[in-house]
Design an enzyme around this catalytic site. Structure first.
Site, short mmCIF file in Angstrom:
data_model
loop_
_atom_site.label_atom_id
_atom_site.label_comp_id
_atom_site.label_asym_id
_atom_site.label_seq_id
_atom_site.Cartn_x
_atom_site.Cartn_y
_atom_site.Cartn_z
N GLU A 1 50.43 39.24 54.12
CA GLU A 1 49.97 39.87 52.87
C GLU A 1 49.80 41.38 53.03
O GLU A 1 48.94 41.83 53.79
CB GLU A 1 48.62 39.27 52.44
CG GLU A 1 48.10 39.90 51.15
CD GLU A 1 46.69 39.47 50.80
OE1 GLU A 1 46.30 39.68 49.63
OE2 GLU A 1 45.97 38.95 51.68
N ASP B 1 50.07 39.67 46.64
CA ASP B 1 48.86 39.86 45.84
C ASP B 1 49.14 41.00 44.86
O ASP B 1 49.33 42.15 45.26
CB ASP B 1 47.69 40.21 46.76
CG ASP B 1 46.36 40.26 46.02
OD1 ASP B 1 46.33 40.77 44.89
OD2 ASP B 1 45.35 39.80 46.59
N GLN C 1 48.79 36.07 44.35
CA GLN C 1 47.37 36.21 44.03
C GLN C 1 47.21 37.27 42.95
O GLN C 1 48.04 38.18 42.83
CB GLN C 1 46.56 36.60 45.28
CG GLN C 1 46.46 35.47 46.30
CD GLN C 1 45.70 35.87 47.55
OE1 GLN C 1 45.91 36.95 48.08
NE2 GLN C 1 44.86 34.98 48.04
N GLU D 1 42.03 35.52 43.11
CA GLU D 1 41.15 36.15 44.10
C GLU D 1 40.49 37.38 43.46
O GLU D 1 40.85 38.52 43.74
CB GLU D 1 41.93 36.53 45.35
CG GLU D 1 41.00 36.90 46.51
CD GLU D 1 41.74 37.28 47.78
OE1 GLU D 1 41.22 37.02 48.87
OE2 GLU D 1 42.86 37.84 47.67
#
Length: 260
Positions: A143, A178, A206, A242
């Protein structure tokens, strides 16, 4: 249909951790993700998942000494044994929980160490972690994280992560994209989705509002349009929520009602 997983490390802070599974299920979630489960026995978490009919879709491998400020070990020279021990610990949990992917945090780049040295160490540890994870049928996720929220983090851009995945050529190493971090570092989010999702290298998404990491739909990123693009692209993976609710988790869930 898009599939959303509640991140119960950031959401449902009104409840004790083990009670967040029930709360998420009551609100219509069919899956959860979380950051670090290691304060609780895997069997206890497994019972909560089974009791609520929830899937566990992602959590982080052990990331070093969090209290000392470590944010992962994978890029750090001399820490390979600790890094891989952390992966093995995570895989013990993943097997019990039925979790198909774990995030291997890269860590903070030490001052004075050449980037090429850190890159070589990172790729070596990711490769070794992936071989361990393959034995359990688990994917290793990489990530990129924005350097404003986490100064000094080694992996910042989507292309950096994709370069590692391509170089290693292992089917169980994928990018954890993300969109919160992507927007802060690079922007142009939907073009990146169109570029990267068809490659098959993205294993998890995310989301959070930008820049304050509250509910999706707050801030500068137009999530209804993002979700439309994901539908158009036929994305079938999980989308981890998240974010930190601005007031209370349930009070802020209006954004997701059209999608549950």
């Amino acid at each position: 249909m898009l599939r959303f997983a509640a991140n119960i490390s950031t959401m449902y802070g009104e409840y004790d951790f083990l009670d967040r599974f029930e709360a998420a299920a009551q609100d219509g979630f069919e899956a959860v993700e979380f950051q670090f489960p290691y304060d609780f026995p895997a069997a206890d978490i497994a019972r909560r998942l089974a009791g609520q009919g929830l899937a566990s879709v992602l959590f982080n491998a052990v990331a070093g000494d969090l209290k000392a400020g470590e944010k992962g070990l994978a890029c750090l020279p001399g820490r390979s044994r600790a890094c891989l021990d952390g992966v093995e610990r995570a895989l013990e949990y993943a097997v019990v929980l039925g979790t198909p992917r774990i995030h291997l945090m890269a860590g903070l780049a030490p001052a004075g160490v050449p980037r090429a040295t850190l890159e070589g160490q990172y790729r070596e540890n990711v490769h070794a972690a992936a071989l361990l994870a393959a034995q359990a049928g688990v994917d290793i996720m990489l990530e990129p994280i924005n350097p404003i929220g986490m100064p000094g983090y080694f992996l910042n851009t989507q292309q950096q992560a994709h370069d590692v995945v391509q170089a290693l050529g292992l089917p169980n190493v994928k990018v954890q994209m993300d969109l919160f971090h992507c927007q802060i570092v690079e922007g142009d989010v939907t073009r990146k989705l169109r570029n990267y999702l068809p490659t098959g290298r993205v294993g998890h998404l995310q989301i959070a509002g930008v820049p304050d990491r509250h509910e999706p739909g707050t801030g500068e990123l137009a999530y209804p349009y993002v979700f439309w693009v994901l539908d158009e692209l036929g994305y079938e993976g999980w989308i981890g929520c998240e974010y930190f609710p601005a007031v209370g988790t349930r009070a802020g869930l209006g954004w997701i009602q059209p999608y549950l």
